[in-house]
Design a protein around this motif. Sequence first.
Motif, PDB file in Angstrom:
ATOM      1  N   ASN A 112      -2.013   7.635   1.442  1.00 27.58           N
ATOM      2  CA  ASN A 112      -3.416   7.335   1.135  1.00 27.58           C
ATOM      3  C   ASN A 112      -3.752   5.853   1.272  1.00 27.58           C
ATOM      4  O   ASN A 112      -4.898   5.457   1.089  1.00 27.58           O
ATOM      5  CB  ASN A 112      -3.776   7.829  -0.269  1.00 27.58           C
ATOM      6  N   ASN A 113      -2.737   5.020   1.567  1.00 23.60           N
ATOM      7  CA  ASN A 113      -2.940   3.587   1.805  1.00 23.60           C
ATOM      8  C   ASN A 113      -3.502   2.865   0.586  1.00 23.60           C
ATOM      9  O   ASN A 113      -4.101   1.782   0.701  1.00 23.60           O
ATOM     10  CB  ASN A 113      -3.856   3.358   3.013  1.00 23.60           C
TER      11      ASN A 113
ATOM     12  N   ARG B 129       2.170   4.893   0.994  1.00 25.82           N
ATOM     13  CA  ARG B 129       2.150   5.706   2.210  1.00 25.82           C
ATOM     14  C   ARG B 129       1.267   6.929   1.977  1.00 25.82           C
ATOM     15  O   ARG B 129       1.240   7.487   0.888  1.00 25.82           O
ATOM     16  CB  ARG B 129       3.565   6.160   2.564  1.00 25.82           C
TER      17      ARG B 129
ATOM     18  N   ASN C  81       0.840  -1.202   0.000  1.00 25.57           N
ATOM     19  CA  ASN C  81       0.000   0.000   0.000  1.00 25.57           C
ATOM     20  C   ASN C  81       0.874   1.250   0.000  1.00 25.57           C
ATOM     21  O   ASN C  81       1.934   1.276   0.633  1.00 25.57           O
ATOM     22  CB  ASN C  81      -0.923   0.036   1.218  1.00 25.57           C
TER      23      ASN C  81
ATOM     24  N   PRO D  12      -3.545   0.462  -2.478  1.00 22.76           N
ATOM     25  CA  PRO D  12      -2.752  -0.670  -2.969  1.00 22.76           C
ATOM     26  C   PRO D  12      -2.132  -0.344  -4.335  1.00 22.76           C
ATOM     27  O   PRO D  12      -2.773   0.286  -5.174  1.00 22.76           O
ATOM     28  CB  PRO D  12      -3.773  -1.802  -3.086  1.00 22.76           C
TER      29      PRO D  12
END
Length: 407
Positions: free
Chosen positions: A272-273, A270, A268, A275
């Motif tokens: 906004n997470n 960094r 993921n 994928p």
Amino acid sequence: EAAPELLALGGELKATFCLVKDGEAILSQHQGDLEDALTFDDYRKNLALYRTLFDHRPVALIADRHPEYLSTKLAHGRSGAEQIELIEVQHHHAHVASCLAENGRLLDAAPVLGIVLDGLGLGDDGTIWGGEFLLADYRSYERLGTFKPVAMPGGGAASREPWRNLYAHLIAEMGWPQFTMNFSELELFSYLEAKPRATLDAMVANGVNAPLASSCGRLFDAASAAIGLCRDAQAYEGEAGAKLEAIVDPHTLANEDEALSYPFSVPNLRGNNLPYIEPLAMWNAILGDLILKTPAPVMASRFHKGLAKAIVALARKLARRDDPAGARFDTIALSGGCFQNRILFEEVLRRLEAEEFTVLTHALVPANDGGLALGQAAIGAAQLITRRKTTREEGNVQCVSESRAEL
């Protein structure tokens, strides 16, 4: 059938336009690159010709959201001059909608996962998108996944000169000191060392003419440059990727152990997470194969197979089939110019179907930007139909309320 008359003006490269009239979408012939003055002139002449031939009077114009596309600028000018509504559509959403429309997907059908792989399109966050996983229908979309964003040093020059993308990828993944320590014996190292690296480093560090791009097309450029197929300049759009596809060894593709395909991970981002497909392991593998003097056709096969596996792995992750509430989607639409690569397309399609996804693909309309106008038209039609339906329902509610008040 419920849509009013519309005109979608398409993109800037491989441009087409699309008329909506009497329940039909009328897609124009290929126009070409609108940055060419003669092509843009012919494009405008054909717009006028189609308007006359089909007695077409649009109530709305649909255009790409990129403000510098000549088709978008033309739409803005015509909208103001003729007092016609203008609807702007995100580039990759239009790609998905084009595939949905070609396959006869219903307006109220459940959203699909649109996997759109191309060169460049303006993203919602102001960066360049080009490797996108969108949960989408005609009305809306949500970005669920992407390719790793990497700088394009030189902006447009990076699209023309593949070595720039290669350098940017290597610096983003491992940095020059690590590349020097592990791979200085390669001819590729000597090639890149002679380039104006300090200038490129400053551009990337300061964010000057080096936009971030999550582009599958630029990843193909970088891989092609690494293998030595197309480095200095592309003689035509997509040359680097086309050469990489052309040399794939069929025996390696079909029979080599899956474990030897170039690996990608799916972590993921960094912040906004989100994928994304991470190519670090792929770059270490490709550089290792260069040290071993692995034949280029074998390397090209391993790249295509590894990338297809990563795309399917991310789609599987995004589906959330083990969620108690049910899977997010069961249908996937493939679009974007990179899917004109037969090897990539067939590998992704085969693997998705093996995962029991329903897969929608292009057959009549180009997967590249030649199909954008159809997607734009479908999105514009959906928005206007929905708006009219909402207005009617609100009017009915008001009439019922007034009737009750009288009683």
